[in-house]
Design a protein around this motif. Sequence first.
Motif, mmCIF file in Angstrom:
data_model
loop_
_atom_site.group_PDB
_atom_site.id
_atom_site.type_symbol
_atom_site.label_atom_id
_atom_site.label_comp_id
_atom_site.label_asym_id
_atom_site.label_seq_id
_atom_site.Cartn_x
_atom_site.Cartn_y
_atom_site.Cartn_z
ATOM 1 N N GLN A 1 41.037 35.245 -0.349
ATOM 2 C CA GLN A 1 42.369 35.967 -0.062
ATOM 3 C C GLN A 1 43.160 35.654 -1.278
ATOM 4 N N ASP A 2 43.895 36.777 -1.798
ATOM 5 C CA ASP A 2 45.046 36.597 -3.033
ATOM 6 C C ASP A 2 45.793 35.390 -2.682
ATOM 7 N N ASP A 3 46.501 35.220 -3.591
ATOM 8 C CA ASP A 3 47.957 34.141 -3.561
ATOM 9 C C ASP A 3 47.610 33.200 -2.837
ATOM 10 N N PHE A 4 46.304 31.902 -3.170
ATOM 11 C CA PHE A 4 45.772 31.105 -1.891
ATOM 12 C C PHE A 4 45.308 30.110 -3.102
ATOM 13 N N THR A 5 45.725 28.846 -2.742
ATOM 14 C CA THR A 5 44.850 27.377 -3.373
ATOM 15 C C THR A 5 43.786 27.224 -2.908
ATOM 16 N N TYR A 6 42.745 26.942 -3.762
ATOM 17 C CA TYR A 6 41.638 26.738 -3.237
ATOM 18 C C TYR A 6 41.505 25.203 -3.984
ATOM 19 N N TYR A 7 40.144 24.676 -3.919
ATOM 20 C CA TYR A 7 39.292 23.546 -3.980
ATOM 21 C C TYR A 7 37.918 23.478 -3.702
ATOM 22 N N VAL A 8 37.274 23.643 -5.494
ATOM 23 C CA VAL A 8 35.717 23.639 -5.345
ATOM 24 C C VAL A 8 34.563 22.671 -5.703
ATOM 25 N N ARG A 9 34.229 21.744 -5.827
ATOM 26 C CA ARG A 9 33.298 21.060 -6.135
ATOM 27 C C ARG A 9 31.905 21.543 -6.296
ATOM 28 N N ALA A 10 31.059 21.009 -7.359
ATOM 29 C CA ALA A 10 29.610 21.668 -7.587
ATOM 30 C C ALA A 10 28.859 20.348 -6.572
ATOM 31 N N TYR A 11 27.292 21.449 -6.404
ATOM 32 C CA TYR A 11 26.601 20.068 -5.485
ATOM 33 C C TYR A 11 25.135 20.333 -5.802
ATOM 34 N N VAL A 12 24.485 19.997 -5.682
ATOM 35 C CA VAL A 12 22.581 19.615 -6.097
ATOM 36 C C VAL A 12 22.355 18.720 -4.828
ATOM 37 N N THR A 13 21.017 19.347 -4.649
ATOM 38 C CA THR A 13 20.278 18.629 -3.099
ATOM 39 C C THR A 13 18.860 18.420 -3.747
ATOM 40 N N ASN A 14 18.500 17.710 -3.388
ATOM 41 C CA ASN A 14 16.673 16.833 -3.674
ATOM 42 C C ASN A 14 16.448 16.651 -1.691
ATOM 43 N N GLU A 15 15.251 16.125 -2.737
ATOM 44 C CA GLU A 15 14.658 15.308 -1.288
ATOM 45 C C GLU A 15 15.290 13.987 -0.612
ATOM 46 N N LYS A 16 16.213 13.394 -1.427
ATOM 47 C CA LYS A 16 16.747 12.613 -0.742
ATOM 48 C C LYS A 16 18.242 12.815 -0.583
ATOM 49 N N GLY A 17 18.805 13.915 -1.314
ATOM 50 C CA GLY A 17 20.462 14.459 -0.096
ATOM 51 C C GLY A 17 20.924 15.424 -0.618
ATOM 52 N N THR A 18 22.608 14.983 -1.060
ATOM 53 C CA THR A 18 23.116 16.370 -1.365
ATOM 54 C C THR A 18 24.161 15.429 -2.562
ATOM 55 N N SER A 19 24.663 15.732 -3.488
ATOM 56 C CA SER A 19 25.603 15.019 -4.308
ATOM 57 C C SER A 19 26.566 15.673 -4.514
ATOM 58 N N TYR A 20 27.441 15.497 -5.270
ATOM 59 C CA TYR A 20 28.663 16.137 -5.770
ATOM 60 C C TYR A 20 29.483 16.038 -7.175
ATOM 61 N N GLY A 21 29.873 17.298 -7.707
ATOM 62 C CA GLY A 21 30.358 16.641 -8.781
ATOM 63 C C GLY A 21 32.170 16.725 -8.296
ATOM 64 N N GLU A 22 33.712 15.912 -9.281
ATOM 65 C CA GLU A 22 34.732 16.221 -8.926
ATOM 66 C C GLU A 22 35.033 17.521 -8.312
ATOM 67 N N ALA A 23 36.432 17.659 -7.771
ATOM 68 C CA ALA A 23 37.176 18.735 -7.144
ATOM 69 C C ALA A 23 37.649 19.326 -8.563
ATOM 70 N N LYS A 24 37.799 20.308 -8.343
ATOM 71 C CA LYS A 24 38.549 21.630 -8.541
ATOM 72 C C LYS A 24 39.832 22.614 -8.309
ATOM 73 N N GLN A 25 40.916 22.290 -8.318
ATOM 74 C CA GLN A 25 41.929 22.498 -7.415
ATOM 75 C C GLN A 25 42.072 24.208 -8.729
ATOM 76 N N PHE A 26 42.457 25.679 -7.643
ATOM 77 C CA PHE A 26 42.805 26.483 -8.375
ATOM 78 C C PHE A 26 44.253 27.627 -7.477
ATOM 79 N N PHE A 27 44.318 28.871 -8.111
ATOM 80 C CA PHE A 27 45.259 29.786 -7.337
ATOM 81 C C PHE A 27 44.173 31.363 -7.963
ATOM 82 N N THR A 28 44.466 31.849 -6.244
ATOM 83 C CA THR A 28 44.458 33.382 -6.668
ATOM 84 C C THR A 28 45.901 34.051 -7.187
#
Length: 659
Positions: free
Chosen positions: A331-358
Amino acid sequence: MKKYSPILLFHTTRNWRTNVSWRANANWRANISRALLSLLLLAALTTCKKEPAAPSGGNKIEIGQTNIDSIAYFTAKVSSALESTGGNEIPQHGFCWNTEKDPTTKDDKTTLGKLDKPVTFSSEITDLENNTTYHIRSYITYNYGTVYGTEQSVQTLKTGTPEVDSVQISNVTINSAHFISEVLADSGLNVNIRGFCWDTDSVFTIDDCLDSTVVGDGLGIFNSEVSGLNEGVDYFVKSYAINEKGISYGEVKHFSTIPITVPEVSTTEISEITINSAKSGGNVSSNGNGTVTARGVVWGINENPTVENNTGLTTDGSGTGVFTSSLTILQDDFTYYVRAYVTNEKGTSYGEAKQFFTLTLSLPDLMTATPSEITHNSAKSGGSILFDGNGTVTALGVCWNTNGNPTLENNFGFTNDGSGTGSFTSIITGLTENTTYFVAAYAINQKGTAYGEVEDFITEDLPCGELTIDYGGQIYHTVQIGNQCWMKENLNIGIRIDGSEDMLDNQVIEKYCYYNNEANCDVYGGLYQWDEMMQYTLMESAQGICPDGWHVPNHDEWTVLTDFLGGTNVAGGKMKETGTTHWNPPNTGATNSSGFTGLPGGNGNLQWFSEWGEFGFYWKSTGGVGEDAGKISLYYNNEGAYNGGDSKNRGKSVRCVKD
């Protein structure tokens, strides 16, 4: 033949004679004497018959020693030599064998045929029993008997279970491993199954193991890529081979699958932010000894989005390393948080969260270019996108009509001239001559459609002869002949196919080029089968492959042309291009006074091309009901233009006439 003892015959005869009266006449006694003499002679001949002795002296047959060259489980290879024929005819030779001594040709034997000189000979004896003693000797057959070589005794090998090498283990992963082994010997019996078996216990068989593979049969190296194992587990594996005697195993080997941990990933900084999209990504620095099956980014309005709780996510491949992610449908003019993720047989892990504005979205800002290069049916305009409204201009162009204020919903036509910002040019086509049109530039982004100011112009009125047609990327000129407007060039439209192929009703215009050379089409135009030219209709005067507003002339229209030029006997000269650049000499009567500029495109069919430079054949849209259709022909050695017909599957030239 039965043998009779001469003594028995004598006594039998004497006793018989004793019982006969001696008072018989002399003739009768003479007949009895002659019979007795014949019986004695027959007995003597029968008693004296016996087997002939082996030839000796200069006629002696000499055979070398019988040799056992090799012995197997069910076969043996033997050899010997005829050292002298002694002048005897040798109709047969070979080897004979038995499980008893002194084998003869009445036993099993090989027959190697006739000999006429000393020679070394050999045989492979088959169908033997394993672990059995055989007596073998060579033989030579001559006209009066058989001579044998020395006798050899041999025992076939004893069969047993196969011999299989220990397994070699490689390429061990979390859930797979590669095994390789070799069947070293089959012990005389075919190995019909071989493979590997494994278990988590060190003591096991093929019948009680955790799992196993079957890898073909026979001797030699074999291998398996085994999957479906559990990570971080100790396994024991051995190879096996089976024949009729039973099963053999290689030595048990141990290996452990690799354990898995969760993978590691970091989040890339946010970039290329728009009103509804952005770029991010991540870097998978460790796969945790597993297989990274999915990676990407997740985003949402909360600070720690996950693959289960998010506004959106991407899937950007698998494996380790850097990856890029495109965040869309924001959506335009909106605040979001984003994280990288990765999955293997053991499960899913995440990177640090990043904030940005459209960004905030608005309509584009643009202007309309003044129309120029106006003709009877076209003009040039365009526009300039001054601002994209923080969005993406996905389409731009011009729209036009004849009643003012054109839009994409109210128009006679519009162009689509790309996307983005900056200046663009639009070609307006399909216009009617001597008509007032209104045109406006437009641009579309996520917010909607914006328009530039409206411009107006009037099309020109262009007569035949000045009129040109842009069709299929080629410009065609026109010529007015009487009341008809004709194309001045042979039609050259479509995709060239090989002359050996049939043209097909496949929504694609197809053509032949003389000698399958595109350059010839550029000069003489294409050659078309009748059905392809008509676009598979039988309707006279159909548009066929002609451009809009033009059609394939029928018989009557060709007749109007030739009549206007003085009739068929002279019209050809007035229709033909002058000179011998394209026409073969003498190009009789060619003046091209009509401006038709006929060319000698020749013929093409499924086997050959012909008559190039000699004849110009033009199809009519008339007479296509059967296998033939109408044509009109121009000649290099005649000034006529004659009507005729030909098979519709031949390729001929096409001229279009205006509607």
